[in-house]
Design an enzyme around this catalytic site. Structure first.
Site, PDB file in Angstrom:
ATOM      1  N   GLU A 338       0.804  -1.236   0.000  1.00  0.00           N
ATOM      2  CA  GLU A 338       0.000   0.000   0.000  1.00  0.00           C
ATOM      3  C   GLU A 338       0.829   1.276   0.000  1.00  0.00           C
ATOM      4  O   GLU A 338       0.506   2.226   0.708  1.00  0.00           O
ATOM      5  CB  GLU A 338      -0.937   0.018   1.230  1.00  0.00           C
ATOM      6  CG  GLU A 338      -1.869  -1.147   1.302  1.00  0.00           C
ATOM      7  CD  GLU A 338      -2.660  -1.195   2.604  1.00  0.00           C
ATOM      8  OE1 GLU A 338      -3.861  -1.469   2.536  1.00  0.00           O
ATOM      9  OE2 GLU A 338      -2.081  -0.966   3.687  1.00  0.00           O
TER      10      GLU A 338
HETATM   11  C1  TNX Z   1      -4.156  -3.995   5.056  1.00  0.00           C
HETATM   12  S1  TNX Z   1      -2.504  -6.318   4.710  1.00  0.00           S
HETATM   13  C2  TNX Z   1      -2.856  -3.728   5.467  1.00  0.00           C
HETATM   14  C3  TNX Z   1      -2.594  -3.322   6.829  1.00  0.00           C
HETATM   15  C4  TNX Z   1      -3.854  -3.187   7.625  1.00  0.00           C
HETATM   16  C5  TNX Z   1      -4.763  -4.333   7.295  1.00  0.00           C
HETATM   17  C6  TNX Z   1      -6.005  -4.367   8.123  1.00  0.00           C
HETATM   18  C7  TNX Z   1      -1.456  -5.307   4.450  1.00  0.00           C
HETATM   19  C8  TNX Z   1      -0.219  -5.821   3.916  1.00  0.00           C
HETATM   20  N1  TNX Z   1      -1.749  -4.025   4.717  1.00  0.00           N
HETATM   21  O1  TNX Z   1      -1.876  -2.111   6.846  1.00  0.00           O
HETATM   22  O2  TNX Z   1      -3.523  -3.204   8.972  1.00  0.00           O
HETATM   23  O3  TNX Z   1      -5.132  -4.231   5.953  1.00  0.00           O
HETATM   24  O4  TNX Z   1      -6.743  -5.520   7.891  1.00  0.00           O
END
Ligand code: TNX
Length: 529
Positions: A338
């Site tokens: 992300e």
């Molecule tokens: C997505 S999963 C994220 C996290 C959040 C999570 C909450 C991932 C690699 N990144 O930053 O905590 O969703 O479910």
């Protein structure tokens, strides 16, 4: 009248005889010679478990442990002494012909059980666990504990018949990677809370603990040359409550405790996004040279290290170098998810450089599957956290040789709510009840990818809404054992109703251990309350 009574009595006797003698023999294929069926109580279910004829082994005040592997015998002895109240002496010589003994030995195991598998033989004279390496003995000990009455998990002396059914179990894992991830950045968890979780996941033959050590809301590991990361960046957490961080000694203690349960720690420093805590601690890491405020909300995708600055690479070299020195395990996780505030070209540049830094410090890079947008080193492992089994970059990387750890969010995310009424957790990937968590096959999950590309599975617990050990346990149990079973047990053993019955047998154990598990409605918990 009399005659009727006589007939009734005869019928009653017949019913009892059928019930006691004939029915158990009909009930299973191994029934000849009076052997009963192997109990359906072991999670993950073993590769092969067969009841033998003859009496069970019963631990009594004269039972001893004979072992050529002191670490494993000490672990078992401590548990047995606590709950049985017996002395349980341990002798460091695994003589197999001794009566009334639990023998743990690195001799004589079948080659096909590998380094993590074992063979357990129980009968009237004792129990012998054979393995090719200590990790296998430890796995066998977990199976032995699950075959004993639940009271064995009590820390105080209990009255029980400590019997192990006569049986032969031959068992080894489907995957070499069976992980649990805990986010200690969104909410911080103290060393003792981590040890508690380690003890719990070890019961289900999990062998990796992935610690998400940094995120926008907190930096949780002391780095010698960069003290502000923890002093400032570790001071808060989600909601703005005071938080903490691990000193390097704390981290060493976690690593050592995990190792004593045959669990390897994987440290994650999430980058180039999810870095607000670091950016807030050192202004020079920002492209504009200005440190942002600490962040205590739960949004994602707004922060990025400055890909064009040299100091960024000095920083990550220092951090990864120190972590590599502290971490005996093979992997350093660089996150990479992300990074919406990083331009795509910059992202690829950064991930390519970060992998080289990990390799230069003698470790294998690991990252969330977003890194499959960049060029990957041959040894880099990608962890899939999406919900689309057709994710093109991940599939392309897997086909090109990248090994994949599977944590699909709609099955393996322990922070998803069980259903709409669950108070903790999130729903962005849907709700995940116990049967959903169990009901997928890691080997065929990614479309068109050869099963050999899959290194294993990981159950992930993000902690935006999770604040205590009780919260961790509520979300992890019973779902973590579902993911653990997918990682350990062969595909052919998967059966949802048999699994739910095995999980039911764990309930009394969790009660005795004080584990705050969720009594999922799918399971007929034996002592529902
Ligand atoms: C997505 S999963 C994220 C996290 C959040 C999570 C909450 C991932 C690699 N990144 O930053 O905590 O969703 O479910």
């Amino acid at each position: 009248m009399r005659r009727n009574r006589w007939v009734l009595s005869a019928v009653a006797v017949l019913v009892v005889v059928i019930g006691l003698v004939v029915w158990p023999m009909l009930g299973d294929g191994e029934g000849r010679g009076g052997a009963t069926q192997f109990p359906n109580v072991v999670v993950p279910v073993p590769v092969s478990a067969v009841a033998s004829a003859g009496p069970p082994f019963v631990i009594d005040r004269d039972t001893a442990i004979l072992s050529d592997t002191p670490d494993v015998s000490d672990y078992l002895a401590k548990i047995l002494r606590g709950s049985t109240g017996f002395a349980i002496p341990t002798t460091h010589a695994a003589t197999t012909n001794t009566a009334n003994a639990i023998v743990l030995t690195l001799r004589g195991a079948p080659a096909n059980v590998g380094t993590e598998g074992y063979q357990l033989t129980a009968g009237g004279r004792g129990v012998t666990i054979r393995a090719n390496a200590p990790a296998g003995l430890f796995a066998g000990v977990q199976t032995l504990l699950q075959l004993l009455p639940p009271a064995v998990m009590s820390g105080t002396a209990q009255r029980a018949t400590w019997s192990v059914p006569a049986s032969v179990v031959t068992d080894y894992p489907r995957y070499s990677y069976r992980g649990a991830m805990l986010d200690v950045a969104r909410h911080f968890f103290a060393v003792d809370e981590i040890k508690r979780y380690i003890d719990q996941i070890a019961l289900y033959k999990i062998n990796y603990l992935h610690l998400h050590l940094s995120d926008d809301q907190g930096w949780r590991i002391a780095i010698d040359g960069w003290p502000n990361l923890t002093l400032h960046g570790g001071s808060t957490q989600v909601d703005g409550t005071p938080a903490g961080y691990y000193t390097q000694d704390d981290y060493r203690a976690i690593v050592a405790y995990a190792a004593s349960r045959f669990i390897t720690v994987i440290p994650e420093i999430d980058m180039p996004g999810h870095t607000n805590a670091a950016l807030s601690s050192y202004a020079e890491l920002n492209c504009d040279g200005k440190a942002p405020d600490l962040y205590t909300g739960v949004q994602v995708g707004f922060s990025s290290l400055c890909v064009g600055k040299d100091i960024t690479y000095t920083f990550i070299d220092d951090v990864i170098g120190e972590l590599a020195a502290l971490t005996p395990g093979p992997y350093i996780h660089i996150g990479g998810d992300e990074s919406h505030a990083t331009k795509p070209d910059d992202y690829a540049t950064f991930i390519e450089r970060a992998q080289k830094v990990v390799l230069a410090h003698g470790k294998t890079p690991m990252g969330w599957h977003d890194i499959t947008d960049a060029a990957l080193e041959p040894s880099t492992v990608a962890e899939f956290w999406g919900t689309d089994p057709k994710n093109a970059p991940t599939i392309a990387a897997a086909k090109a040789g990248t090994k994949i750890v599977l944590s699909p969010a709609d099955y393996a995310y322990l922070d998803m709510k069980y259903d709409d009424s669950t108070l903790l957790g999130q729903t962005w990937a849907g709700t995940v009840n116990l049967n959903t968590a169990y009901n997928w096959d890691p080997g065929t999950y990614l479309s068109g990818v050869d099963p050999s590309a899959v290194l294993g599975v990981e159950a992930c617990l993000w902690t935006e809404t999770i604040r205590s050990s009780g919260d961790i346990e509520f979300m992890a149990f019973p779902r973590l054992p579902a993911i653990a079973e997918l990682g350990w047990s062969p595909r052919a053993t998967h059966d949802i109703s048999a699994f739910d019955a095995r999980i039911a047998a764990q309930g009394p154990r969790w009660k005795i251990m004080g584990v705050n598990f969720y009594q999922t409605p799918e399971v007929a918990w034996p002592d529902r309350s």
